[in-house]
Write a protein that holds these residues in place. Structure first.
Motif, PDB file in Angstrom:
ATOM      1  N   ASP A  82      32.250  40.477  20.450  1.00 40.44           N
ATOM      2  CA  ASP A  82      32.914  41.655  19.892  1.00 40.44           C
ATOM      3  C   ASP A  82      32.962  41.649  18.373  1.00 40.44           C
ATOM      4  O   ASP A  82      33.397  42.622  17.767  1.00 40.44           O
ATOM      5  N   SER A  83      32.482  40.600  17.737  1.00 41.82           N
ATOM      6  CA  SER A  83      32.408  40.607  16.277  1.00 41.82           C
ATOM      7  C   SER A  83      31.013  41.012  15.799  1.00 41.82           C
ATOM      8  O   SER A  83      30.714  40.933  14.614  1.00 41.82           O
ATOM      9  N   CYS A  84      30.154  41.495  16.716  1.00 45.11           N
ATOM     10  CA  CYS A  84      28.800  41.908  16.328  1.00 45.11           C
ATOM     11  C   CYS A  84      28.794  43.267  15.645  1.00 45.11           C
ATOM     12  O   CYS A  84      27.823  43.618  14.983  1.00 45.11           O
ATOM     13  N   SER A  85      29.847  44.026  15.784  1.00 43.79           N
ATOM     14  CA  SER A  85      29.905  45.348  15.158  1.00 43.79           C
ATOM     15  C   SER A  85      30.728  45.270  13.871  1.00 43.79           C
ATOM     16  O   SER A  85      31.479  44.330  13.640  1.00 43.79           O
ATOM     17  N   GLU A  86      30.593  46.297  13.055  1.00 46.62           N
ATOM     18  CA  GLU A  86      31.364  46.362  11.812  1.00 46.62           C
ATOM     19  C   GLU A  86      32.862  46.343  12.106  1.00 46.62           C
ATOM     20  O   GLU A  86      33.619  45.634  11.445  1.00 46.62           O
ATOM     21  N   LEU A  87      33.286  47.111  13.100  1.00 46.57           N
ATOM     22  CA  LEU A  87      34.696  47.129  13.465  1.00 46.57           C
ATOM     23  C   LEU A  87      35.151  45.745  13.919  1.00 46.57           C
ATOM     24  O   LEU A  87      36.208  45.268  13.512  1.00 46.57           O
ATOM     25  N   GLY A  88      34.366  45.091  14.746  1.00 47.08           N
ATOM     26  CA  GLY A  88      34.722  43.762  15.229  1.00 47.08           C
ATOM     27  C   GLY A  88      34.830  42.743  14.110  1.00 47.08           C
ATOM     28  O   GLY A  88      35.733  41.902  14.106  1.00 47.08           O
ATOM     29  N   GLN A  89      33.924  42.816  13.148  1.00 43.23           N
ATOM     30  CA  GLN A  89      33.986  41.905  12.006  1.00 43.23           C
ATOM     31  C   GLN A  89      35.285  42.100  11.247  1.00 43.23           C
ATOM     32  O   GLN A  89      35.937  41.138  10.848  1.00 43.23           O
ATOM     33  N   TRP A  90      35.667  43.351  11.059  1.00 41.63           N
ATOM     34  CA  TRP A  90      36.913  43.638  10.341  1.00 41.63           C
ATOM     35  C   TRP A  90      38.128  43.194  11.159  1.00 41.63           C
ATOM     36  O   TRP A  90      39.048  42.590  10.620  1.00 41.63           O
TER      37      TRP A  90
END
Length: 176
Positions: A82-90
């Motif tokens: 779930d950290s593969c997307s921009e939202l997930g990273q944030w």
């Protein structure tokens, strides 16, 4: 007062919220309102409108896979993270620092993680030719996606409806 508004009430003692979502905060809870410098700082590092738009691109993209399209970027082992997307990273970085003390942050993080788990399962089932299971996982993706978007909109409303910079990533999958 709306359901999501009550969930954005921080615990008075500053401790993390329990994983048990069987009870809601008391009826006197107020909505998430981040004021002044704190709101400006949050908005400077995270554009909620862009996050919503980026996240909303996932469902049509996954729908194409469900209909038989093949996309090399949609690899289950990457999507599941779930950290593969921009939202997930944030959410796993600065979002946790800025909002981790709000009960709804944990709900947003869990819904986002569930979305990615369902998306990975959908791709696996679609690639295996298990159309019924793929369709079921896709419905889970749609439901979780709507919840993520609602929580992000509630966050935006709590910040006064403002948005920061405008960036549009090319695809739902962020940098790896």
């Amino acid at each position: 007062m709306g359901f999501f508004s009550r969930l954005f009430q921080p615990r008075p003692d500053g401790q993390p919220v329990a994983d048990d979502w069987t009870s809601l905060p008391d009826s006197q809870a107020s909505e998430l309102v981040v004021m002044g410098d704190e709101a400006a700082k949050l908005l400077a590092e995270f554009d909620i409108d862009t996050a919503i738009a980026s996240h909303e691109r996932w469902v049509p993209w996954l729908s194409q896979v469900l209909q038989g399209a093949r996309d090399e970027q949609l690899r289950p082992e990457i999507i599941r993270d779930d950290s593969c997307s921009e939202l997930g990273q944030w959410l796993h970085g600065n979002g946790r620092i800025a909002l981790g003390h709000f009960p709804a942050y944990d709900m947003l993080l869990r819904r986002h993680r569930y979305f990615h788990q369902q998306a990975a399962m959908m791709v696996l089932h679609a690639e295996a030719g298990e159309s019924q299971l793929a369709e079921q996982a896709f419905k889970g993706c749609q439901h979780a996606s709507r919840q993520v978007v609602l929580l992000l909109k509630e966050l935006k409303r709590g910040l006064g409806g403002r948005s920061a910079r405008s960036r549009t990533p090319a695809s739902p999958v962020g940098s790896r």
